[in-house]
Design an enzyme around this catalytic site. Structure first.
Site, PDB file in Angstrom:
ATOM      1  CB  CYS A  77     -13.326 -13.160   7.555  1.00  0.00           C
ATOM      2  SG  CYS A  77     -12.433 -12.477   6.156  1.00  0.00           S
TER       3      CYS A  77
ATOM      4  NE  ARG B  50     -11.084   3.155  -7.964  1.00  0.00           N
ATOM      5  CZ  ARG B  50     -10.929   3.375  -9.262  1.00  0.00           C
ATOM      6  NH1 ARG B  50     -10.189   4.391  -9.695  1.00  0.00           N
ATOM      7  NH2 ARG B  50     -11.499   2.575 -10.145  1.00  0.00           N
TER       8      ARG B  50
ATOM      9  CE  LYS C 139     -13.504  -3.621  -8.421  1.00  0.00           C
ATOM     10  NZ  LYS C 139     -12.138  -3.284  -7.958  1.00  0.00           N
TER      11      LYS C 139
ATOM     12  CB  CYS D 165     -17.514 -15.920   1.745  1.00  0.00           C
ATOM     13  SG  CYS D 165     -17.925 -14.578   2.867  1.00  0.00           S
TER      14      CYS D 165
ATOM     15  NE  ARG E 164      -7.609  -8.925  -1.715  1.00  0.00           N
ATOM     16  CZ  ARG E 164      -8.435  -7.884  -1.530  1.00  0.00           C
ATOM     17  NH1 ARG E 164      -9.117  -7.770  -0.407  1.00  0.00           N
ATOM     18  NH2 ARG E 164      -8.576  -6.977  -2.469  1.00  0.00           N
TER      19      ARG E 164
ATOM     20  CG  ASP F 270     -12.717 -11.717  -9.271  1.00  0.00           C
ATOM     21  OD1 ASP F 270     -13.050 -11.068 -10.277  1.00  0.00           O
ATOM     22  OD2 ASP F 270     -12.645 -11.213  -8.126  1.00  0.00           O
TER      23      ASP F 270
ATOM     24  CG  ASP G 256     -11.220  -6.775 -10.662  1.00  0.00           C
ATOM     25  OD1 ASP G 256     -10.371  -6.342 -11.464  1.00  0.00           O
ATOM     26  OD2 ASP G 256     -11.327  -6.373  -9.484  1.00  0.00           O
TER      27      ASP G 256
ATOM     28  CB  CYS H 270     -13.130 -15.742  -0.120  1.00  0.00           C
ATOM     29  SG  CYS H 270     -11.996 -14.365   0.197  1.00  0.00           S
TER      30      CYS H 270
ATOM     31  NE  ARG I   2      -5.200  -3.274 -12.632  1.00  0.00           N
ATOM     32  CZ  ARG I   2      -5.447  -2.414 -13.620  1.00  0.00           C
ATOM     33  NH1 ARG I   2      -5.194  -1.124 -13.451  1.00  0.00           N
ATOM     34  NH2 ARG I   2      -5.961  -2.829 -14.754  1.00  0.00           N
ATOM     35  CE1 TYR I   3      -8.858  -0.351 -11.894  1.00  0.00           C
ATOM     36  CE2 TYR I   3      -8.927  -0.992  -9.579  1.00  0.00           C
ATOM     37  CZ  TYR I   3      -9.192  -1.267 -10.909  1.00  0.00           C
ATOM     38  OH  TYR I   3      -9.782  -2.458 -11.246  1.00  0.00           O
TER      39      TYR I   3
HETATM   40  C1  LIG Z   1     -11.970  -2.684  -6.819  1.00  0.00           C
HETATM   41  C2  LIG Z   1     -10.725  -2.075  -6.438  1.00  0.00           C
HETATM   42  C3  LIG Z   1     -10.668  -0.725  -6.104  1.00  0.00           C
HETATM   43  C4  LIG Z   1     -11.885   0.177  -6.088  1.00  0.00           C
HETATM   44  O1  LIG Z   1     -12.468   0.310  -7.331  1.00  0.00           O
HETATM   45  P1  LIG Z   1     -13.822   1.143  -7.505  1.00  0.00           P
HETATM   46  O2  LIG Z   1     -14.246   0.852  -8.906  1.00  0.00           O
HETATM   47  O3  LIG Z   1     -13.475   2.578  -7.289  1.00  0.00           O
HETATM   48  O4  LIG Z   1     -14.782   0.661  -6.487  1.00  0.00           O
HETATM   49  C5  LIG Z   1      -9.441  -0.210  -5.771  1.00  0.00           C
HETATM   50  N1  LIG Z   1      -8.326  -0.956  -5.769  1.00  0.00           N
HETATM   51  C6  LIG Z   1      -8.356  -2.257  -6.092  1.00  0.00           C
HETATM   52  C7  LIG Z   1      -7.089  -3.043  -6.086  1.00  0.00           C
HETATM   53  C8  LIG Z   1      -9.555  -2.863  -6.423  1.00  0.00           C
HETATM   54  O5  LIG Z   1      -9.585  -4.170  -6.722  1.00  0.00           O
HETATM   55  S1  SF4 Z   2     -15.423 -12.545   0.852  1.00  0.00           S
HETATM   56 FE1  SF4 Z   2     -13.437 -13.264   1.687  1.00  0.00          FE
HETATM   57  S2  SF4 Z   2     -12.546 -11.458   2.650  1.00  0.00           S
HETATM   58 FE2  SF4 Z   2     -14.733 -11.024   2.356  1.00  0.00          FE
HETATM   59  S3  SF4 Z   2     -15.709 -11.644   4.281  1.00  0.00           S
HETATM   60 FE3  SF4 Z   2     -15.846 -13.392   2.904  1.00  0.00          FE
HETATM   61  S4  SF4 Z   2     -14.008 -14.616   3.357  1.00  0.00           S
HETATM   62 FE4  SF4 Z   2     -13.674 -12.592   4.232  1.00  0.00          FE
END
Ligand SMILES: *Cc1c(COP(=O)(O)O)cnc(C)c1O
Ligand code: SF4
Length: 367
Positions: free
Chosen positions: A109, A100, A323, A113, A118, A279, A316, A116, A96-97
């Site tokens: 997990c 990184r 972000k 949570c 995702r 989110d 985000d 969560c 995405r960036y």
């Molecule tokens: C949050 C995130 C990162 C890391 O972002 P930082 O601001 O550097 O912590 C990298 N890739 C994805 C897809 C993210 O959601």
């Molecule tokens: S936030 Fe989601 S991915 Fe992270 S530990 Fe909790 S359940 Fe697992």
């Protein structure tokens, strides 16, 4: 604090087992009557033992015991608001960036949570990334030298066995010895007994570039002696620890709670890194805090915490917007003379003129 005897390794995954620990509320029972939720129930007995069974609104309970509120359809929530699927460059690698990437090492997990973000992936029984998926991702990273950091995320990367994690690290580092690896894990909070000496010894072999541990502690009561010992093992091994807190209604949407959390993190060598606005993920609306309230909390934290203890409040953005930091602005604009105007934390105004160019300065001198 509320220690019942518990088997360190045990995990609760059914309503019946959960009821042996907690007397469930109506909203918590209703969840099980109308099962249409993708995120399984899973709570280690370690974490359950931290919950005060006498308090139906216990902030730790709220994070792990599912309620019917997760099942309320929401017009504004989506299953993938960050559009991670669109940004996937291999099956499990999100780019995405520019500099990184995030790698979904596993969907598993030790504890799910309820907030969560995702959910489209977490707990979907896909398991750890296959050797092929790992190699594909490593090749991509090898071919994109602009990538400096990889996030090992999921799910929770520390559910992988030491051997599997070792070969995953090896796959990336053999192609990119310089790659910084962030170990993104809630395990120090959810299941700290996983952090063994052998895990740390394994990590220490890979000394060509740093690891960073990115934890998720959301409430000061999660920072138990066991959790602290777990994080200490990383830090003693030269792996810095950071924390990403999710701002959660009824859990930590309170200045005193956040101040205590951040100060205790710092006192245990964990740097508060992000405080995340929730989110727009379906099933998590009841956890979201209005941004207005978040901004007010951020302002209070800024006044009460040191720079070291202060996390960046960030959101985000939906539709894969990325972000961005959130916070009140201390910069008001420019005054009539063109100097920058600021209002400090106490409300006092100060101005700051920009430097003038050398030519202007010569001219002023001659006049
Ligand atoms: C949050 C995130 C990162 C890391 O972002 P930082 O601001 O550097 O912590 C990298 N890739 C994805 C897809 C993210 O959601
Ligand atoms: S936030 Fe989601 S991915 Fe992270 S530990 Fe909790 S359940 Fe697992």
């Amino acid at each position: 604090m509320f220690m019942q005897t518990h088997d360190d390794m045990a995990v609760v995954t059914t309503k019946e087992a959960l009821q042996r620990y907690l007397s469930l509320k109506e909203d918590e029972i209703a969840f099980h009557e109308n099962w249409n939720c993708s995120l399984p129930l899973k709570i280690p007995t370690y974490f359950l033992s931290l919950i005060n069974p006498e308090d139906p609104d216990d902030p730790l309970r709220r994070q792990v015991v599912p309620t019917r509120y997760e099942q309320i359809p929401e017009s504004k929530g989506t299953i993938d608001p960050l559009e991670e699927v669109r940004y996937s460059v291999t099956e499990r690698l999100i780019h995405r960036y520019k500099n990184r990437v995030a790698f979904l090492t596993t969907d598993i997990c030790p504890m799910y949570c309820r907030h969560c973000f995702r959910r489209r992936f977490t707990g979907t029984f896909q398991g750890p990334a296959s050797e092929e998926q790992v190699n594909e991702a490593a090749t991509y990273v090898a071919n994109h030298k602009e990538i400096l950091e990889i996030l090992f995320t999921g799910g929770d990367v520390l559910t992988l066995s030491d051997t599997r994690l070792e070969s995953m690290i090896q796959a990336f580092r053999s192609k990119r010895p310089d790659l910084v690896i962030r170990i993104c894990s809630r395990i120090p909070a959810s299941y700290p007994m996983r952090i063994t000496d052998s895990l740390i010894t394994m990590l220490k072999q890979f000394s060509s570039a740093p690891f960073y541990l990115m934890c998720q502690f959301n409430h000061p009561r999660e920072l138990t002696q066991q959790a602290i010992v777990a994080v200490d093992r990383f830090v003693e091994a030269g792996i810095p620890a950071m924390n990403q807190t999710v701002l959660l209604r009824g859990v930590n949407d309170d200045a005193d709670v956040l101040v205590e959390l951040c100060n205790r993190l710092v006192s245990h060598r964990i740097k508060p890194y992000y405080l995340f606005q929730g989110d727009l993920v379906e099933g998590t609306a009841h956890f979201r805090v209005p941004i207005q309230k978040g901004l007010l909390l951020e302002e209070q934290l800024r006044q009460r915490l040191s720079g070291l203890a202060m996390p960046v409040y960030a959101i985000d953005l939906p539709a894969g917007g990325g972000k961005v930091p959130l916070g009140r602005s201390y910069l008001l604009g420019k005054d009539e003379q063109g100097a920058w105007m600021f209002q400090n934390a106490e409300g006092v105004i100060r101005t700051y003129p920009d430097p003038i160019s050398e030519e202007q300065s010569d001219q002023e001198h001659l006049e």
